[in-house]
Scaffold this active site. Structure first.
Site, PDB file in Angstrom:
ATOM      1  N   GLU A 281       1.383   0.914  -0.486  1.00 35.07           N
ATOM      2  CA  GLU A 281       1.204   0.354  -1.834  1.00 35.07           C
ATOM      3  C   GLU A 281      -0.176  -0.294  -1.967  1.00 35.07           C
ATOM      4  O   GLU A 281      -0.889  -0.099  -2.953  1.00 35.07           O
ATOM      5  CB  GLU A 281       2.302  -0.658  -2.141  1.00 35.07           C
ATOM      6  CG  GLU A 281       2.143  -1.367  -3.476  1.00 35.07           C
ATOM      7  CD  GLU A 281       2.647  -2.797  -3.455  1.00 35.07           C
ATOM      8  OE1 GLU A 281       1.906  -3.697  -3.901  1.00 35.07           O
ATOM      9  OE2 GLU A 281       3.781  -3.024  -2.982  1.00 35.07           O
ATOM     10  N   HIS A 282      -0.577  -1.075  -0.968  1.00 32.36           N
ATOM     11  CA  HIS A 282      -1.894  -1.707  -0.974  1.00 32.36           C
ATOM     12  C   HIS A 282      -3.006  -0.660  -0.960  1.00 32.36           C
ATOM     13  O   HIS A 282      -4.005  -0.773  -1.684  1.00 32.36           O
ATOM     14  CB  HIS A 282      -2.048  -2.629   0.236  1.00 32.36           C
ATOM     15  CG  HIS A 282      -1.433  -3.974   0.056  1.00 32.36           C
ATOM     16  ND1 HIS A 282      -2.151  -5.146   0.196  1.00 32.36           N
ATOM     17  CD2 HIS A 282      -0.166  -4.354  -0.249  1.00 32.36           C
ATOM     18  CE1 HIS A 282      -1.359  -6.174  -0.015  1.00 32.36           C
ATOM     19  NE2 HIS A 282      -0.138  -5.724  -0.279  1.00 32.36           N
TER      20      HIS A 282
ATOM     21  N   HIS B 187       5.052  -0.771   2.019  1.00 35.60           N
ATOM     22  CA  HIS B 187       4.253  -1.824   1.389  1.00 35.60           C
ATOM     23  C   HIS B 187       2.778  -1.674   1.741  1.00 35.60           C
ATOM     24  O   HIS B 187       1.890  -1.921   0.915  1.00 35.60           O
ATOM     25  CB  HIS B 187       4.785  -3.195   1.832  1.00 35.60           C
ATOM     26  CG  HIS B 187       4.016  -4.349   1.306  1.00 35.60           C
ATOM     27  ND1 HIS B 187       3.343  -5.232   2.124  1.00 35.60           N
ATOM     28  CD2 HIS B 187       3.789  -4.770   0.042  1.00 35.60           C
ATOM     29  CE1 HIS B 187       2.751  -6.146   1.384  1.00 35.60           C
ATOM     30  NE2 HIS B 187       3.000  -5.890   0.122  1.00 35.60           N
TER      31      HIS B 187
ATOM     32  N   GLU C 228      -0.575 -11.917   4.939  1.00 37.31           N
ATOM     33  CA  GLU C 228       0.403 -12.146   3.873  1.00 37.31           C
ATOM     34  C   GLU C 228       1.767 -12.487   4.464  1.00 37.31           C
ATOM     35  O   GLU C 228       2.460 -13.391   3.988  1.00 37.31           O
ATOM     36  CB  GLU C 228       0.504 -10.893   2.996  1.00 37.31           C
ATOM     37  CG  GLU C 228       1.433 -11.015   1.813  1.00 37.31           C
ATOM     38  CD  GLU C 228       1.498  -9.739   0.996  1.00 37.31           C
ATOM     39  OE1 GLU C 228       2.513  -9.523   0.305  1.00 37.31           O
ATOM     40  OE2 GLU C 228       0.531  -8.946   1.044  1.00 37.31           O
TER      41      GLU C 228
END
Length: 440
Positions: free
Chosen positions: A68-69, A65, A145
């Site tokens: 991905e950012h 993840h 997040e």
């Protein structure tokens, strides 16, 4: 006449394809799939990497993840931040998401911008650029997040704990966003290493859906993606098996931010790739039992009035085993200790007598087929669902026809999977319960 009759019989025996997709595989092993849909002069372009949170090394949860950012930070041709800005300037939209099994990136743009987004996506497949400072800033964004989505959400914390207990010794037991203490240790270099190891054509699937001609897309993809070398990238490794669950496992969370009691049960069951026939039956079972018209809601909310809401969900498409989840939000005057027996009682009643009828099965199948037709007519739907299924191991033929195999499922099949996987007397029963209550 005999020839015409034979052709008609063959046509009837051949399942109609949902998407009528066309596919090629480039010399570098990248699969390209196209769904032609001329209804709107637009196109959805998606690249699915067969790598996700389950492919992270132990101690590096959240890395997929995190990458991905960082994929939006810039590449050789596109400066930091310009990717999404360009897509917006063309009147389109873009985003990305990470699962345990895959990471996907998509753009929906006017059809004349397909080549532009393909060039940009191909560039960041091979020339991703970010500084250490940018990467560390983005790591802080992800940590925040997690705090917003999980650390301040009692329900999410319970789900995380239940999954970790159900998938002991398996990467599905790790949260996609990562454990907080491990996120703190992620480094820019670890993201670069993960990118170099897995982001390559042989691990990628391109799905294009919209107002396009398949031949044109294949030629474009060959000229753009086909020139990218795999560069020694690795394929995903074997995942460990999940050990048996012994005894009865109950997870009880008390939390000051919990507003009401939530009761859940999570079962480990086969996905469509693990047991195709049982997955078909579980898909129909979920349609019959779940939702606001399902058997569980009917009994708990309407008839017995012991709950305000219920849920029943089967996530059938995974690389490895998947889950059935049952949720109940009991009313304040209900003894929560009674819920396990009450839920088991409903499930037991469904496998007895007329608990499930032919009409129930036929209605469930019709609804699922109608949903697939509606999805086929959308712009992004085919790219989303085909990519989801192909990235988790289904063949294109299976993805095109599985919905029609639901017609082969009968009442006994549905009752059989309920008894086989959801009732504790079965040797295939792997489940645990969870409960969230206010701290008082």
């Amino acid at each position: 006449m005999l020839s015409t009759s034979t052709q008609a019989q063959e046509a009837e025996s051949t399942p109609q394809k949902i998407y009528d997709a066309k596919s090629i595989t480039l010399p570098n092993a990248m699969q390209v799939v196209v769904v032609e849909n001329p209804r709107t002069p637009a196109v959805t372009h998606m690249v699915w990497y067969r790598v996700g949170a389950a492919d992270e090394a132990i101690g590096h949860s959240g890395l997929a993840h995190y990458l991905e950012h960082l994929m939006f930070k810039g590449s050789k041709l596109v400066p930091d931040g310009d990717f999404s800005q360009k897509v917006k300037s063309w009147g389109g939209n873009d985003n990305a998401f990470t699962s345990w099994d895959f990471t996907a990136y998509f753009q929906t743009v006017p059809k004349d911008k397909l080549q532009n987004v393909m060039l940009m996506e191909a560039d960041r497949m091979q020339h991703l650029i970010f500084t250490d400072e940018e990467a560390l800033t983005e790591r802080d964004v992800i940590i925040q997040e997690r705090r917003q989505r999980t650390d301040s959400n009692p329900s999410a914390q319970l789900s995380e704990a239940m999954r970790a207990a159900l998938f002991t010794n398996h990467p599905y037991g790790r949260p996609i966003i990562g454990w907080d203490q491990e996120l703190q240790l992620l480094t820019p270099q670890s993201a670069r290493d993960f990118y170099k190891k897995y982001y390559a054509p042989q691990n990628a699937i391109l799905v294009v859906s919209g107002d396009v001609d398949a031949k044109d897309v294949f030629e474009m993809a060959a000229n753009i993606y086909g020139k990218i070398d795999n560069g020694g990238a690795a394929m995903r490794s074997e995942w460990p098996s999940v050990p048996e669950i012994y005894g009865t496992v109950n997870i009880h969370h008390e939390h000051s931010n919990a507003k009401q009691t939530l009761w859940r049960k999570l079962y480990r069951v086969p996905s469509i790739g693990q047991n195709y026939n049982d997955a078909m039956a579980l898909t129909i079972a979920a349609e019959i039992i779940g939702g606001n018209t399902g058997k569980l809601y009917e009994r708990f909310v309407i008839e017995d009035q012991v709950a305000s809401t219920t849920s029943f969900y089967y996530g059938g498409i995974n690389v490895d085993d998947t889950t059935v989840s049952i949720g109940v939000t009991p009313k304040d005057n209900i003894d929560v200790a009674q819920l396990p027996d009450m839920v088991e009682g409903v499930l037991t009643s469904l496998i007895e007598g007329e608990g499930i009828t032919d009409e129930d099965v036929q209605q469930a199948v019709s609804k699922l087929i109608d949903e697939s037709v509606y999805e086929r007519d959308s712009l992004t739907g085919p790219a989303m669902m085909l990519g989801y299924q192909l990235a988790t191991g289904l063949t294109l033929d299976q993805a095109e026809t599985w919905i029609h195999d639901l017609n082969e499922v009968d009442v006994e099949d549905v009752k059989g999977v309920i008894e086989k996987y959801l009732l504790p007397e079965s040797q295939n029963y792997h489940a645990l319960t969870g409960m969230l209550t206010p701290e008082d």
